[in-house]
Design a protein around this motif. Sequence first.
Motif, PDB file in Angstrom:
ATOM      1  N   UNK A   1      -6.048  28.132  38.277  1.00 28.31           N
ATOM      2  CA  UNK A   1      -4.865  27.063  38.253  1.00 28.31           C
ATOM      3  C   UNK A   1      -5.685  25.937  39.048  1.00 28.31           C
ATOM      4  N   UNK A   2      -6.661  26.042  40.038  1.00 28.75           N
ATOM      5  CA  UNK A   2      -6.902  25.012  40.873  1.00 28.75           C
ATOM      6  C   UNK A   2      -7.818  24.312  39.867  1.00 28.75           C
ATOM      7  N   UNK A   3      -8.782  24.749  38.933  1.00 31.52           N
ATOM      8  CA  UNK A   3      -9.524  23.884  38.102  1.00 31.52           C
ATOM      9  C   UNK A   3      -8.620  23.026  37.104  1.00 31.52           C
ATOM     10  N   UNK A   4      -7.626  23.684  36.777  1.00 32.65           N
ATOM     11  CA  UNK A   4      -6.614  22.934  35.804  1.00 32.65           C
ATOM     12  C   UNK A   4      -6.186  21.681  36.656  1.00 32.65           C
ATOM     13  N   UNK A   5      -5.840  21.868  37.824  1.00 31.93           N
ATOM     14  CA  UNK A   5      -5.395  20.683  38.711  1.00 31.93           C
ATOM     15  C   UNK A   5      -6.594  19.739  38.689  1.00 31.93           C
ATOM     16  N   UNK A   6      -7.923  20.072  38.988  1.00 34.38           N
ATOM     17  CA  UNK A   6      -8.868  19.287  39.038  1.00 34.38           C
ATOM     18  C   UNK A   6      -8.931  18.483  38.091  1.00 34.38           C
ATOM     19  N   UNK A   7      -9.176  19.082  36.712  1.00 30.17           N
ATOM     20  CA  UNK A   7      -9.435  18.565  35.623  1.00 30.17           C
ATOM     21  C   UNK A   7      -8.435  17.961  34.687  1.00 30.17           C
ATOM     22  N   UNK A   8      -7.165  18.266  35.130  1.00 31.53           N
ATOM     23  CA  UNK A   8      -5.940  17.520  34.309  1.00 31.53           C
ATOM     24  C   UNK A   8      -5.886  18.386  33.150  1.00 31.53           C
ATOM     25  N   UNK A   9      -6.246  19.658  32.985  1.00 32.92           N
ATOM     26  CA  UNK A   9      -5.807  20.470  31.933  1.00 32.92           C
ATOM     27  C   UNK A   9      -4.354  20.812  31.624  1.00 32.92           C
TER      28      UNK A   9
END
Length: 700
Positions: free
Chosen positions: A69-77
């Motif tokens: 979820x943090x990576x989704x927030x970082x990269x806008x997925x």
Amino acid sequence: MSFSYLPFVAPGGQDGQPSAPASMDLLAHDTLESAHAALRRAALSLEHDVEPVTDLTGPARALERALGAIYDAFDGRADRIAAVRDAMAEIDIVAAAVGGAAGLDAGLAAVGERLRSARGWLERAEARLATVPPAPPLDPPPILASRDRPRLHAVPRASLVPRIKVPEPPPAELVAKPPPPIARPKTFEELKAAVEALKKQAPAPGALPGAAEARPLPERRDEPAAPPAPPGFAREIGAAIDDLAFLRARTRECFEEVAMVGMQRAPLLGDPFRGALILERRMLAAIDVIAAIGAPALEHVPRLVAEAPVKDPSLAFASAMVLGCFAGRDALAAAEHALLRSDRDRAFIDELGAALKLVPHELLPLALRGLLREPEPLVRAMAIDVLAYRGLATEDELVAAASDEAAPVAARALHHLACGPSQRLPELIQRAVAAEDPALREAAWTAMALSDHPHASIALRGALEGTEGGDAAALLLAIAGDEADARHLVARAFEAPRRGLIAAVGWTGAASAVPLLIDLLERDGDKAVKLTAAYALERITGAEMWEEVAVEDEEIAVADPPDPDVGEPRELKLAQLVSDPRDPPAAPAPELVEQPTVDAARWRAFWMERCQGWDLGARYRRGRPYTPEVVLDELDAGRVTPAERRHLQRELIVRTGHFVRFDPHDFVVVQEEAIAAWRPIAARASGTPGRWTRPRRRAG
């Protein structure tokens, strides 16, 4: 300091185009990165610092979902605020499970503390993101092939989530339900009834433990041997693999190609550095193939490192090099997880840092600054080294790293801090010179030489007499010293000849040392010292008197241990099996290398014939009066190793008083750009040929 340096091409852009700025502001990036770092430490603690006193599988899976979820927030997925809230919800699940078992293991309490820290940072990120207007997702640009330098690829995919490995609890033992109790018999009739009941409850004879082993085995019948298949045909064809297995196999081939080139791209002595261009193109083509395959290939790359039986340093280079060429915080984080799981192996960390010096990832500064807060000194040393190498470290960051209590961190920072003016540098040098760590002392000597420290000559002369680091001090004195230092170095070298001092004499370029070096070749001494003297003569005179010499076998490889005798006949070598005994193959040709001749007569004849017009009080390099332009020509086209080219870079800094970012580790096209940038600077500083002059370049 040096200019910001990111040698890459942005996704879908032209050569030299900078990366497009992210749609999220820097403060939100920083808070998310702090949450990511805390959550990553919690995951590593759960893997390594916690005993399996309870089932940790559920918390591990929840941690994986939180990281995703943090990576989704970082990269806008996904919607950034929703992704941050999902991460906090998963952290709450882990915290509840960990808090309930915290009394069983002290390591779980530390995990809970890191989880609370991560949640606090996520709350700040949520508040910050609420003030930022949402940006629509951008269409990924087309994937374009790289050309002589890495290109940053944008591949549509789900976030790469690391697999958290926790020990699974032992399975519960399967115990048969006990039969109902039998009342204590009081009469013979009741006893007889109890015996009959026990017989009925007893298992069958075949179900008793060991009964299966006691059964006779069926008679074995030898099947007739199948006739051999005709030439060109296979009797058994394996099952066809699916598309995913084929793509993963192709990914492994490309990954191994990157690992191989990473180990072989540095040229050897005599090889021009531009010859590495073809290897670099092979490496970039392999990365482009992974980008063309897309998500299945990129998801498989972290597994190739995690599932490797040995954490080989070449795997570290390949993983960071490949993953650093793909946009997204999750790709770079996958390489970081491989780093932090490497059992702190220095070679593994160094090779991963070598790849990070080359990758085009736009979030590299953010990731490296996160690694600067890691407790492991070798990781912090790698992080500050890469930041400074890329021209991304600020003076405050370099000063803080140079003041670090860990010697590896301070040593790396001092090397880079000396390349630019800093008011704090003299204080840091004074502290490092008195350190017990030899690498930190050598870094202090290098900083003194590069920054024109007023006590550099005294410190380096004193270090010549030491048993540890004397050779490094001699080389620095030769590079940065004046004419008096050169005379002192030549005198010390011939009073007690050793390889390090003789090599430094060649770097001084003193013409008066040439007859002494030739005399050294005539002595009956160590062959290694004679060869070092020949290389020193070649550096001063540029005679080009190279000769091919056979290398002894023991200098190439260590002999394999003999096979143990197990009573079976030894296999014949292939040459004995296929060769006619009347015409056996000849012995293999010896390995040949080129090196300057050690024939003193040839050197004396060259000196008498070609060097009669030389000024014995002057300085020469490769047969020409010494100037920074001559040094730059040697850096550009000389027969030198990568280590010698780094010394030539330092020499240019010392003799010109300027700094241009250069390292032989760079891609070939980047090195050529740096050499072109050095040209006008070296030309302006070449007004006094054959002298030891240098501009004033104080530390502050």
